[in-house]
Design an enzyme around this catalytic site. Structure first.
Site, PDB file in Angstrom:
ATOM      1  N   HIS A  55       5.988  -3.255  64.106  1.00 40.34           N
ATOM      2  CA  HIS A  55       5.236  -4.453  64.499  1.00 40.34           C
ATOM      3  C   HIS A  55       5.057  -5.347  63.282  1.00 40.34           C
ATOM      4  O   HIS A  55       5.432  -4.981  62.174  1.00 40.34           O
ATOM      5  CB  HIS A  55       3.912  -4.092  65.179  1.00 40.34           C
ATOM      6  CG  HIS A  55       2.909  -3.380  64.312  1.00 40.34           C
ATOM      7  ND1 HIS A  55       3.124  -2.123  63.778  1.00 40.34           N
ATOM      8  CD2 HIS A  55       1.670  -3.757  63.892  1.00 40.34           C
ATOM      9  CE1 HIS A  55       2.055  -1.749  63.079  1.00 40.34           C
ATOM     10  NE2 HIS A  55       1.171  -2.724  63.130  1.00 40.34           N
ATOM     11  N   HIS A  57       2.470  -6.585  61.545  1.00 40.50           N
ATOM     12  CA  HIS A  57       1.357  -6.573  60.583  1.00 40.50           C
ATOM     13  C   HIS A  57       1.846  -6.407  59.147  1.00 40.50           C
ATOM     14  O   HIS A  57       2.797  -5.682  58.874  1.00 40.50           O
ATOM     15  CB  HIS A  57       0.347  -5.462  60.924  1.00 40.50           C
ATOM     16  CG  HIS A  57      -0.551  -5.833  62.065  1.00 40.50           C
ATOM     17  ND1 HIS A  57      -1.206  -4.902  62.834  1.00 40.50           N
ATOM     18  CD2 HIS A  57      -0.896  -7.052  62.569  1.00 40.50           C
ATOM     19  CE1 HIS A  57      -1.920  -5.525  63.763  1.00 40.50           C
ATOM     20  NE2 HIS A  57      -1.744  -6.829  63.623  1.00 40.50           N
ATOM     21  N   ASP A  59       0.872  -4.777  56.619  1.00 37.83           N
ATOM     22  CA  ASP A  59       0.998  -3.452  56.005  1.00 37.83           C
ATOM     23  C   ASP A  59       2.193  -2.660  56.568  1.00 37.83           C
ATOM     24  O   ASP A  59       2.373  -1.492  56.233  1.00 37.83           O
ATOM     25  CB  ASP A  59      -0.310  -2.649  56.150  1.00 37.83           C
ATOM     26  CG  ASP A  59      -0.732  -2.440  57.596  1.00 37.83           C
ATOM     27  OD1 ASP A  59      -0.650  -3.396  58.385  1.00 37.83           O
ATOM     28  OD2 ASP A  59      -1.138  -1.315  57.938  1.00 37.83           O
ATOM     29  N   HIS A  60       3.005  -3.314  57.393  1.00 38.89           N
ATOM     30  CA  HIS A  60       4.219  -2.663  57.912  1.00 38.89           C
ATOM     31  C   HIS A  60       5.489  -3.434  57.557  1.00 38.89           C
ATOM     32  O   HIS A  60       6.587  -2.895  57.658  1.00 38.89           O
ATOM     33  CB  HIS A  60       4.111  -2.470  59.434  1.00 38.89           C
ATOM     34  CG  HIS A  60       2.950  -1.592  59.793  1.00 38.89           C
ATOM     35  ND1 HIS A  60       3.102  -0.268  60.156  1.00 38.89           N
ATOM     36  CD2 HIS A  60       1.611  -1.828  59.760  1.00 38.89           C
ATOM     37  CE1 HIS A  60       1.903   0.256  60.345  1.00 38.89           C
ATOM     38  NE2 HIS A  60       0.988  -0.664  60.110  1.00 38.89           N
ATOM     39  N   HIS A 113      -1.613  -2.674  70.560  1.00 42.79           N
ATOM     40  CA  HIS A 113      -2.062  -2.959  69.188  1.00 42.79           C
ATOM     41  C   HIS A 113      -1.642  -4.388  68.829  1.00 42.79           C
ATOM     42  O   HIS A 113      -2.431  -5.182  68.324  1.00 42.79           O
ATOM     43  CB  HIS A 113      -1.434  -1.933  68.245  1.00 42.79           C
ATOM     44  CG  HIS A 113      -1.800  -2.099  66.806  1.00 42.79           C
ATOM     45  ND1 HIS A 113      -3.066  -1.850  66.320  1.00 42.79           N
ATOM     46  CD2 HIS A 113      -1.058  -2.463  65.730  1.00 42.79           C
ATOM     47  CE1 HIS A 113      -3.081  -2.074  64.998  1.00 42.79           C
ATOM     48  NE2 HIS A 113      -1.876  -2.451  64.623  1.00 42.79           N
ATOM     49  N   ASP A 132       1.516   1.851  64.677  1.00 41.97           N
ATOM     50  CA  ASP A 132       0.056   1.871  64.835  1.00 41.97           C
ATOM     51  C   ASP A 132      -0.355   2.036  66.298  1.00 41.97           C
ATOM     52  O   ASP A 132      -1.398   1.542  66.713  1.00 41.97           O
ATOM     53  CB  ASP A 132      -0.560   0.578  64.274  1.00 41.97           C
ATOM     54  CG  ASP A 132      -0.571   0.563  62.756  1.00 41.97           C
ATOM     55  OD1 ASP A 132      -0.109   1.539  62.139  1.00 41.97           O
ATOM     56  OD2 ASP A 132      -1.034  -0.446  62.184  1.00 41.97           O
ATOM     57  N   HIS A 170      -0.027   5.523  59.698  1.00 40.48           N
ATOM     58  CA  HIS A 170      -1.149   5.686  58.752  1.00 40.48           C
ATOM     59  C   HIS A 170      -1.625   7.134  58.671  1.00 40.48           C
ATOM     60  O   HIS A 170      -1.472   7.897  59.628  1.00 40.48           O
ATOM     61  CB  HIS A 170      -2.367   4.850  59.198  1.00 40.48           C
ATOM     62  CG  HIS A 170      -2.197   3.378  59.062  1.00 40.48           C
ATOM     63  ND1 HIS A 170      -2.600   2.670  57.960  1.00 40.48           N
ATOM     64  CD2 HIS A 170      -1.659   2.467  59.908  1.00 40.48           C
ATOM     65  CE1 HIS A 170      -2.330   1.392  58.120  1.00 40.48           C
ATOM     66  NE2 HIS A 170      -1.756   1.233  59.312  1.00 40.48           N
TER      67      HIS A 170
HETATM   68 FE    FE Z   1      -1.097  -0.687  60.110  1.00 37.19          FE
HETATM   69 ZN    ZN Z   2      -0.967  -2.656  62.513  1.00 36.37          ZN
END
Ligand code: FE
Ligand code: ZN
Length: 254
Positions: A55, A57, A59-60, A113, A132, A170
Site C-alpha cells: 500500500h 503509506h 513507511d512502506h 487500511h 498492514d 510491522h
Molecule cells: Fe505501516
Molecule cells: Zn500502513
C-alpha cells in the site's frame, strides 16, 4: 526456491527481500527506508529486479525512489494507487498473477487500511505478505475503507490454507498479545504463545512469520464468532462483523 530475508526498518517495520534462486531474480516487499534495504541488497545480490508495495503509506514505500534509481528496478502496486505509490511502473489488480523468476504470486485485494491495499500470495511456496492488514495477533487500523471492507479482507486471508506463512508489515505482536488477552484471557493457545512471544521480543528477534492456522487459534480479530468473546464484550447476540467492528474500535484506544 524462494529465499526470504527479513529487514527491520524504521521503528517497527519489516521489509522483506526475496530471491528466486533458480533464476537469481530479486524483489523487495515494502522497502520502508533506503539504507537498511540497500545494505543487504548490496551485500547479498547487488541487484534488485522488483519493488512490491502492499500500500501507499510512507513507511512502506519510503525506499522506492532511491532503490529504483540505484538498481533500475520495476515498482509494482495496486492499480488504485497508481497516482500515489512513488515511481510505480506496473499496476496490479485482484487475482492477477505475476512472476518473480520462477516463483509466482497472486494479488489478493484487501482494502480497509487503505483503499488500494493488496497482499502478495505465493501459493506454491505457501507464503503471503499481508502489509498492514493482517498482523500477528492483530489487524491494521481502518484508515480509508470501512470496517466491513476490513472484515471481508481479513476473511479472504483467513481462508488461505492453514499452513500458509504470514509475513506482515510491522512488529506489533507484543501489544497485540496484550489486547487479545484482555478479551480472551482463557485461550490456552494464546497463553502458550505468550512465553514464545516474550522470549522473541527480549532477544530482539522477529515474531514473524506465523501461520494462518496459528492466527485462527489466537488472533482475536479472526475469532469474532467465538461465543466467549461475544460474552466478554457483553454482546452475546451480535453478528461476527459487529464483533469485529467493536474490537477494532476498542483496539484504537487500547
Ligand atoms: Fe505501516
Ligand atoms: Zn500502513
Amino acid at each position: 526456491m524462494l529465499n526470504i530475508e527479513i529487514i527491520p526498518c524504521l521503528n517497527d517495520n519489516y521489509s522483506y527481500l526475496l530471491c528466486d534462486q533458480d533464476t537469481n531474480t530479486v524483489a523487495i516487499i515494502d522497502p520502508s527506508d533506503f539504507n537498511p534495504c540497500d545494505k543487504i541488497i548490496n551485500k547479498k545480490y547487488k541487484k534488485l529486479d522488483y519493488i512490491l508495495n502492499t500500500h501507499h503509506h510512507f513507511d512502506h514505500v519510503g525506499g522506492n525512489k532511491k532503490l529504483k534509481e540505484k538498481y533500475k528496478s520495476k515498482v509494482l502496486g495496486c492499480e488504485l494507487d497508481k497516482d500515489r505509490i512513488p515511481d510505480i511502473d506496473i499496476t496490479l489488480k485482484e487475482k492477477q498473477n505475476f512472476k518473480i523468476g520462477n516463483a509466482s504470486f497472486e494479488v489478493i485485494f484487501i482494502p480497509g487500511h487503505t483503499k488500494g491495499h493488496i497482499a502478495f500470495y505465493f501459493k506454491d511456496e505457501k507464503i503471503v505478505f499481508t502489509g498492514d492488514t493482517l498482523f500477528s495477533l492483530g489487524c491494521g487500523k481502518v484508515f480509508e475503507g470501512t470496517h466491513e471492507q476490513m472484515f471481508n479482507s481479513l476473511n479472504k486471508l483467513k481462508n488461505l490454507p492453514i499452513d500458509t506463512k504470514i509475513y506482515c508489515g510491522h512488529e506489533y505482536t507484543k501489544k497485540n498479545l496484550e489486547f487479545c488477552l484482555e478479551y480472551e484471557s482463557n485461550n490456552e493457545f494464546l497463553i502458550e504463545k505468550s512465553n514464545w512471544i516474550n522470549s522473541k521480543i527480549e532477544s530482539n528477534s522477529p515474531t514473524v512469520p506465523i501461520s494462518i492456522g496459528e492466527e485462527k487459534k489466537t488472533n482475536i480479530f479472526l475469532r469474532c464468532n467465538e461465543p466467549s468473546i461475544k460474552n466478554a464484550l457483553n454482546l452475546d447476540n451480535a453478528s461476527e462483523q459487529e464483533i469485529f467492528s467493536k474490537l477494532r474500535d476498542l483496539k484504537d484506544s487500547f
